[in-house]
Design an enzyme around this catalytic site. Structure first.
Site, PDB file in Angstrom:
ATOM      1  N   LYS A 146       0.814  -1.227   0.000  1.00 25.30           N
ATOM      2  CA  LYS A 146       0.000   0.000   0.000  1.00 25.30           C
ATOM      3  C   LYS A 146       0.843   1.271   0.000  1.00 25.30           C
ATOM      4  CE  LYS A 146      -0.359   0.319   4.960  1.00 25.30           C
ATOM      5  NZ  LYS A 146      -0.908  -0.334   6.130  1.00 25.30           N
ATOM      6  N   ARG A 201      -5.822   1.146  17.321  1.00 28.18           N
ATOM      7  CA  ARG A 201      -6.373   1.246  15.974  1.00 28.18           C
ATOM      8  C   ARG A 201      -7.367   0.090  15.889  1.00 28.18           C
ATOM      9  NH1 ARG A 201      -2.937   1.462  10.387  1.00 28.18           N
ATOM     10  NH2 ARG A 201      -3.657  -0.692  10.262  1.00 28.18           N
TER      11      ARG A 201
HETATM   12  C1  LIG Z   1       0.107  -1.039   6.657  1.00 21.74           C
HETATM   13  C2  LIG Z   1      -0.143  -2.282   7.387  1.00 21.74           C
HETATM   14  C3  LIG Z   1       0.905  -3.200   7.557  1.00 21.74           C
HETATM   15  C4  LIG Z   1       2.310  -2.945   7.075  1.00 21.74           C
HETATM   16  O1  LIG Z   1       2.926  -1.923   7.809  1.00 21.74           O
HETATM   17  P1  LIG Z   1       4.465  -1.533   7.569  1.00 21.74           P
HETATM   18  O2  LIG Z   1       4.784  -0.624   8.685  1.00 21.74           O
HETATM   19  O3  LIG Z   1       4.518  -0.880   6.234  1.00 21.74           O
HETATM   20  O4  LIG Z   1       5.248  -2.782   7.603  1.00 21.74           O
HETATM   21  C5  LIG Z   1       0.613  -4.370   8.218  1.00 21.74           C
HETATM   22  N1  LIG Z   1      -0.612  -4.621   8.692  1.00 21.74           N
HETATM   23  C6  LIG Z   1      -1.645  -3.771   8.545  1.00 21.74           C
HETATM   24  C7  LIG Z   1      -2.980  -4.119   9.100  1.00 21.74           C
HETATM   25  C8  LIG Z   1      -1.443  -2.569   7.887  1.00 21.74           C
HETATM   26  O5  LIG Z   1      -2.455  -1.707   7.747  1.00 21.74           O
END
Ligand SMILES: *Cc1c(COP(=O)(O)O)cnc(C)c1O
Length: 357
Positions: A38, A131
């Site tokens: 993402k 979150r």
């Molecule tokens: C964005 C996200 C990740 C990855 O996070 P990074 O810090 O880029 O490794 C993993 N799990 C969820 C639920 C996320 O939203």
């Protein structure tokens, strides 16, 4: 060479190599890595590099990105808990989704039934980051409800840390997750194959002497793409930072009197303060495309002063030789990368290590 600015120069060899290093470290501890894409808007070339590096699947927060990735034929995980209004698309596009809300899971079950599918979910637990996620005390009630749904397969529990409140993954948090997994397995009368421990911020824990992880899956984006440790931003000994560089072109250089006091906007400019002559540059990129405070100039003498929507102001007093028309290069933090990778004004150029110098 194609001239287009601003741009992201993307070294796919470095991203593949960062992936491989992380996958190997994780594998030595019995952990699979899902590559999270993402941060670069679901970019398919970067996704391919992650697959070459050994990830077992790809994750993204947005269905539109996952849809683009479907042709890569690897398991796709929806990371953001689904919108009720998109339940049908979730079942169609994602192989597995992270969930925390019963009415959504119910709807996924109905849509899966109508499509004659079984949809896999991971139930997210909020271990303190505040979150997404079910509170630990409510987890077993949720599991009890979910096990009655015929077209939903609960394949694991998961957690996400260091995203909102910055609560870090610790051994304590992981033990708490393990207790819930045991409770859930007792209720279900079967093993849960996946314990999805977290994101990039969980990687440092794997290097801790004598640490035996409880999780068997991590979802990693930032450390693969940018090579950076979360939250410190330093590199690991086994990652490289230059997988992605932002380049923007200089459109003005002038010596200008500058207030030694920082002013933001012109409301409180005070011309009576001491003024110093500084060599200032303007680059053709702005806060539509980046977050100024997330830019790290590759040339250490350059100072980022700030940005308006289409102009980035830099101080060039301590650097020689930068001229109008030159490109200035930056590393980026994650939020600046997010913006750059999704700005239609920033072009992407891909290369492999061996293509240059
Ligand atoms: C964005 C996200 C990740 C990855 O996070 P990074 O810090 O880029 O490794 C993993 N799990 C969820 C639920 C996320 O939203």
């Amino acid at each position: 060479m194609i001239l287009a600015n601003p741009k992201l120069d993307i070294n796919l060899s470095i991203i593949e190599d960062n992936t491989r290093q992380i996958v190997q470290l994780a594998k030595s501890k019995g952990i699979d890595i899902f590559g999270v894409i993402k941060g670069v808007g679901g970019d398919i070339e970067i996704a391919k590099a992650m697959i070459l590096g050994g990830v077992v699947g790809l994750g993204d927060s947005r269905l539109d990105n996952l849809k683009k990735l479907k042709r890569l034929k690897v398991p796709l995980m929806l990371l953001r808990i689904p919108m009720l209004s998109q339940a049908k698309r979730v079942v169609k596009i994602a192989d597995i989704s992270l969930n925390s809300q019963l009415e959504v899971i119910d709807r996924l079950d109905k849509e899966a039934a109508s499509l004659n599918k079984v949809h896999k979910i991971i139930l997210m637990i909020d271990l303190g980051d505040r979150r997404e996620g079910v509170l630990p005390k409510d987890t077993l009630n949720y599991v009890d409800e979910i096990r009655t749904l015929k077209n939903i397969r609960l394949v694991g529990l998961g957690s996400n840390l260091a995203c909102f409140r910055g609560v870090l993954p610790t051994e304590d948090k992981m033990l708490q997750l393990m207790e819930l997994v045991k409770g859930a397995e007792g209720l279900l009368g079967r093993k849960l194959p996946i314990i999805s421990g977290g994101n990039s911020s969980s990687l440092p824990l794997l290097l801790k002497e004598g640490y035996t992880p409880i999780t068997n899956q991590l979802r990693v984006g930032e450390t693969i793409i940018l090579g950076r440790k979360v939250p410190s931003g330093d590199k690991f000994s086994f990652t490289k930072l230059d997988g992605i560089k932002l380049k923007a072109e200089v459109i003005e250089i002038k010596n200008k009197p500058v207030n030694s006091d920082k002013v933001n906007g012109d409301s409180n400019v005070n011309n009576s303060l001491d003024e110093e002559i500084r060599r200032r540059g303007i680059l053709a990129i702005g806060s539509q495309d980046i977050e100024a405070k997330g830019l790290i100039p590759c040339n250490k003498g350059i100072i980022v002063e700030g940005a308006s929507s289409d102009h980035l102001i830099v101080d060039l007093t301590n650097v020689q030789g930068v001229m109008v028309g030159d490109e200035v290069s930056f590393r980026l933090n994650y939020s600046s990368l997010l913006r750059a990778a999704t700005s239609p004004y920033v072009k992407k150029f891909y290369y492999r290590e061996d293509d240059r110098d």
